[in-house]
Design an enzyme around this catalytic site. Structure first.
Site, PDB file in Angstrom:
ATOM      1  N   HIS A   1      44.155  36.082  45.192  1.00  0.00           N
ATOM      2  CA  HIS A   1      43.195  37.078  45.666  1.00  0.00           C
ATOM      3  C   HIS A   1      42.066  37.288  44.653  1.00  0.00           C
ATOM      4  O   HIS A   1      40.877  37.244  45.012  1.00  0.00           O
ATOM      5  CB  HIS A   1      43.917  38.398  45.915  1.00  0.00           C
ATOM      6  CG  HIS A   1      43.027  39.481  46.439  1.00  0.00           C
ATOM      7  ND1 HIS A   1      42.818  39.681  47.783  1.00  0.00           N
ATOM      8  CD2 HIS A   1      42.278  40.422  45.797  1.00  0.00           C
ATOM      9  CE1 HIS A   1      41.978  40.698  47.951  1.00  0.00           C
ATOM     10  NE2 HIS A   1      41.647  41.161  46.758  1.00  0.00           N
ATOM     11  N   GLU A   2      42.426  37.508  43.398  1.00  0.00           N
ATOM     12  CA  GLU A   2      41.414  37.783  42.379  1.00  0.00           C
ATOM     13  C   GLU A   2      40.576  36.545  42.068  1.00  0.00           C
ATOM     14  O   GLU A   2      39.385  36.654  41.768  1.00  0.00           O
ATOM     15  CB  GLU A   2      42.073  38.311  41.095  1.00  0.00           C
ATOM     16  CG  GLU A   2      42.837  39.620  41.270  1.00  0.00           C
ATOM     17  CD  GLU A   2      41.986  40.738  41.857  1.00  0.00           C
ATOM     18  OE1 GLU A   2      40.745  40.716  41.674  1.00  0.00           O
ATOM     19  OE2 GLU A   2      42.562  41.629  42.503  1.00  0.00           O
TER      20      GLU A   2
ATOM     21  N   HIS B   1      37.580  36.419  44.388  1.00  0.00           N
ATOM     22  CA  HIS B   1      36.460  37.224  43.899  1.00  0.00           C
ATOM     23  C   HIS B   1      35.752  36.510  42.739  1.00  0.00           C
ATOM     24  O   HIS B   1      34.519  36.418  42.695  1.00  0.00           O
ATOM     25  CB  HIS B   1      36.954  38.579  43.394  1.00  0.00           C
ATOM     26  CG  HIS B   1      37.506  39.478  44.464  1.00  0.00           C
ATOM     27  ND1 HIS B   1      36.820  39.779  45.620  1.00  0.00           N
ATOM     28  CD2 HIS B   1      38.684  40.165  44.541  1.00  0.00           C
ATOM     29  CE1 HIS B   1      37.538  40.597  46.358  1.00  0.00           C
ATOM     30  NE2 HIS B   1      38.678  40.841  45.733  1.00  0.00           N
TER      31      HIS B   1
END
Length: 450
Positions: free
Chosen positions: A22-23, A26
């Site tokens: 997920h990170e 980003h």
């Protein structure tokens, strides 16, 4: 204790992988948009490990593994030198900021596709969803569903195996009808059946979706022949041997294995008269089942298992595909999970699904440990499921989540100016309160299931 540690280890591994995915979504898009990333952290709190890369970003593994974050250069957080202002997140175009925020959930969805792609490359043994029995006067019976039929689709969703059937049926909680496509034994012609769900009552915590509709999956016949004996168990103490055939228990003739199960479970530490057929000759035995806890009661346990006839080859399938075809199957499976999860979240909000069905980290830990026990294929499937759920939860329009930021960006796109910091601050406070309340409910549900 070993089981708890195994579940915890599997949970931390699963959570670490999904947070990193997920990170990284980003992080990757931020870098492509020219934003300077100051810190990439897996976990919160005190750093257990850190390293500053050649790109100037500090990579950190922190103590509390319940999330992560990507800290970007931002004038709203701290002053930025004039020569670096072009690298600040807040100075990027609206579409770039939106892409950076949306990249986290998108990375979770892409990870699910990759995980399922690997699963389908390796192959998953399964059985066709052929119906065994239909309960009289049940919802399925009233719709004309019959024993021997094979479920092909549910409301347009293909159902190759029972897992797909369960997922598709669960998505209909709160609906008024369900449309099934079935084939009859020995016939490939598909027939459409419509189930009336207006009187359907289903508690996912304590009931199986198929049972509540009156459907029992086909399973091979369970014989009355003993095929397994537990060492030092009550069965061996009673004199039972492998290949003994049970013909009577509790002075009643036996025709079905369930009779044996019911008799043993209802007689903890009580003697039972048994008669078995051994080498063609009847033999009388006395069995005293042990006792074990099941919920709030003691049930009998004898330590033997029956021989089960093999599955017909025509019912067995292996969900395995080539590298190209597996991509389509993985994307299709992920899309089914996305739509199912969105449906369930919507029904939680509308009240069609009770809040007691919400699960938290303890349930996830138990699921991680169980799937890890079964092997890498099942663990990957579990990771894909949780990854999709993580992506969708982060898209909820709560200001503390990615969905909340995207909501503010959507307002900015309409009004042509950023949402005021005061409104954002109020939103963060309200969003945090809602999120904490949801986590409290999920944890409470987890503890009640222990």
């Amino acid at each position: 204790m070993t089981g708890i540690l195994w579940n915890l280890g599997a949970f931390l591994l699963a959570l670490g992988i999904l947070i990193a995915v997920h990170e990284y979504g980003h992080f990757w898009v931020a870098r492509r948009c020219g934003v300077y990333v100051e810190k990439f952290s897996i976990g919160f709190g005190k750093a257990l490990w850190r390293k500053v890369g050649k790109d100037g970003t500090e990579y950190t593994l922190a103590m509390i593994p319940l999330g992560g974050y990507v800290k970007m250069l931002d004038e709203r957080v701290e002053p930025v030198d004039s020569d670096r202002r072009h690298m600040a997140f807040n100075n990027k175009k609206l579409w770039q900021r939106s892409a950076i925020v949306a990249a986290g959930p998108l990375a979770n969805f892409l990870f699910a596709i990759v995980a399922y792609w690997v699963v389908y490359l390796i192959g998953v043994p399964a059985v066709k969803p052929v119906i065994g029995e239909i309960a009289p006067q049940s919802i399925a019976a009233e719709a004309g569903i019959e024993s021997g039929m094979e479920l092909k689709t549910i409301s347009g969703i293909k159902t190759a195996d029972w897992e797909s059937v369960n997922m598709a049926m669960i998505s209909h909680i709160g609906d008024k009808e369900m449309v099934l496509t079935v084939t009859e034994p020995g016939n490939s012609y598909e027939i459409e059946k419509q189930l009336d769900l207006s009187s359907w009552s289903f508690d996912p915590e304590s009931e199986r979706v198929l049972t509540t509709l009156g459907i029992t999956p086909y399973s091979p016949k369970i014989t009355l022949v003993i095929s397994q004996l537990v060492e030092d168990g009550a069965a061996i103490a009673a004199g039972l041997r492998l290949n003994d055939e049970i013909i009577a228990i509790d002075r009643e003739s036996v025709t079905d294995w369930q009779q044996v199960v019911d008799a043993v479970r209802s007689h903890p530490q009580q003697t039972l008269a048994m008669e078995v057929l051994r080498d063609g000759e009847p033999v009388a035995l006395t069995l005293t089942p042990g006792a074990q806890e099941s919920g709030d009661e003691l049930v009998g346990y004898a330590g033997f298992a029956p021989k089960v006839e093999p599955w017909p080859e025509s019912y067995r399938i292996n969900l395995q595909y080539g590298p190209i075809e597996a991509v389509g199957k993985a994307a299709e499976k992920t899309w089914q999970l996305v739509t199912l999860t969105f449906d369930m979240v919507t029904k939680l909000v509308t009240g069609d699904v009770a809040m007691k069905n919400l699960s938290g980290p303890i349930s996830i830990a138990k699921g991680a440990g169980m799937t890890a026990d079964y092997g890498v294929v099942y663990f990957l499937g579990f990771l894909a499921l949780i990854s999709v759920n993580l992506g969708i939860v982060n898209l909820l329009p709560l200001p503390v989540l990615d969905g909340g930021h995207l909501m503010f960006f959507a307002i900015e796109a309409v009004t042509r100016r950023p949402v005021s910091e005061r409104v954002q601050d109020i939103g963060y406070r309200v969003g945090s309160a809602i999120l904490v309340a949801l986590m409290a409910v999920a944890l409470f549900n987890d503890f009640t299931r222990l």
